[in-house]
Design a protein around this motif. Sequence first.
Motif, PDB file in Angstrom:
ATOM      1  N   ASP A 166      -9.671   6.627  39.479  1.00  0.00           N
ATOM      2  CA  ASP A 166     -10.263   7.127  38.023  1.00  0.00           C
ATOM      3  C   ASP A 166      -9.402   8.309  37.573  1.00  0.00           C
ATOM      4  N   ASP A 173     -21.202  11.697  29.419  1.00  0.00           N
ATOM      5  CA  ASP A 173     -21.783  11.070  30.919  1.00  0.00           C
ATOM      6  C   ASP A 173     -23.303  10.837  30.759  1.00  0.00           C
ATOM      7  N   TRP A 212     -22.736  10.046  35.948  1.00  0.00           N
ATOM      8  CA  TRP A 212     -21.554   9.439  36.752  1.00  0.00           C
ATOM      9  C   TRP A 212     -20.606  10.266  37.327  1.00  0.00           C
ATOM     10  N   GLN A 213     -20.463   9.628  38.475  1.00  0.00           N
ATOM     11  CA  GLN A 213     -19.154  10.353  39.231  1.00  0.00           C
ATOM     12  C   GLN A 213     -17.852   9.616  39.245  1.00  0.00           C
ATOM     13  N   ALA A 257     -22.034   1.317  31.959  1.00  0.00           N
ATOM     14  CA  ALA A 257     -21.177   2.018  33.052  1.00  0.00           C
ATOM     15  C   ALA A 257     -19.785   1.120  33.210  1.00  0.00           C
ATOM     16  N   LEU A 275     -16.264   2.173  32.571  1.00  0.00           N
ATOM     17  CA  LEU A 275     -15.565   2.909  33.286  1.00  0.00           C
ATOM     18  C   LEU A 275     -14.845   2.153  34.561  1.00  0.00           C
ATOM     19  N   GLY A 305     -24.614   8.174  32.070  1.00  0.00           N
ATOM     20  CA  GLY A 305     -25.417   7.700  33.442  1.00  0.00           C
ATOM     21  C   GLY A 305     -26.148   6.489  33.273  1.00  0.00           C
ATOM     22  N   THR A 325     -26.663   2.301  34.404  1.00  0.00           N
ATOM     23  CA  THR A 325     -25.603   1.053  34.516  1.00  0.00           C
ATOM     24  C   THR A 325     -25.687   0.218  33.247  1.00  0.00           C
TER      25      THR A 325
END
Length: 248
Positions: free
Chosen positions: A110, A198, A104-105, A205, A208, A200, A202
């Motif tokens: 955020d 982290d 994830w980024q 996610a 987040l 990663g 979907t």
Amino acid sequence: MPAHVLVLGGTTEARELAAALAAHPGVRVTSSLAGRVSRPGALAGRVRIGGFGGADGMAAWIRDHHVTAVVDATHPFARSVTRNAAEATRATGIPLVVLRRPGWQPGPGDRWHLVASQTAAAGLLPELGRRVFLTTGRLGLAAYAHLTDLHFVLRSVEPPQPPMPPRLTALLARGPFTVPEETALLREHRIDVLVTKDSGGTATAAKLTAARHLGLPVVVVRRPPLPDGVSAVPDVPSALALLDLPAQ
């Protein structure tokens, strides 16, 4: 074309890869699961459960079962499995493909705090909030056990085991989750701070995005580095390409 591919699995990508490999004539696939989930879903090909006994044990299994390639499609935090796979494939002289979904980024808005371990995550929590949504899984709870003044809401697939924080609410669930679901959960439990690895992908996610919408801080445990000389591909088609197998 590989004759027998050993997939070190447990992830969605591992399941997809096993199905893609099994669809190729002349290719045998064996998926190896650690056995931490009591009811794993159906997998294409053969399935083995349990560890190998370290790198030497994995190398022996590879030789005994005439494995011609290994794909490590374990969770990004399964560091010991990846290390053992690298050593075992070097010892047996067969290819190793590491399949890792991208991490994830952070995006605009955020409030991420990046840390190297769950111990470091626990050290930040007292200054960030009193009610913690913990989504790092049931393993590693010992890192938070000393935080007796905080209330934790833990989400995991399997029930947690001690040592763990004394004030803990366990939610047993498996993703994927939607943003409205995650937003409702954060509000219902009056969460102040989210802790996640982290991982990663979907499937998980949405938490987040929900945290961003609610303005909550997020403590993100970074992925461990890959072993020296080992690189990763991001998806199943890329793994198949390294094995000289076309995606079907």
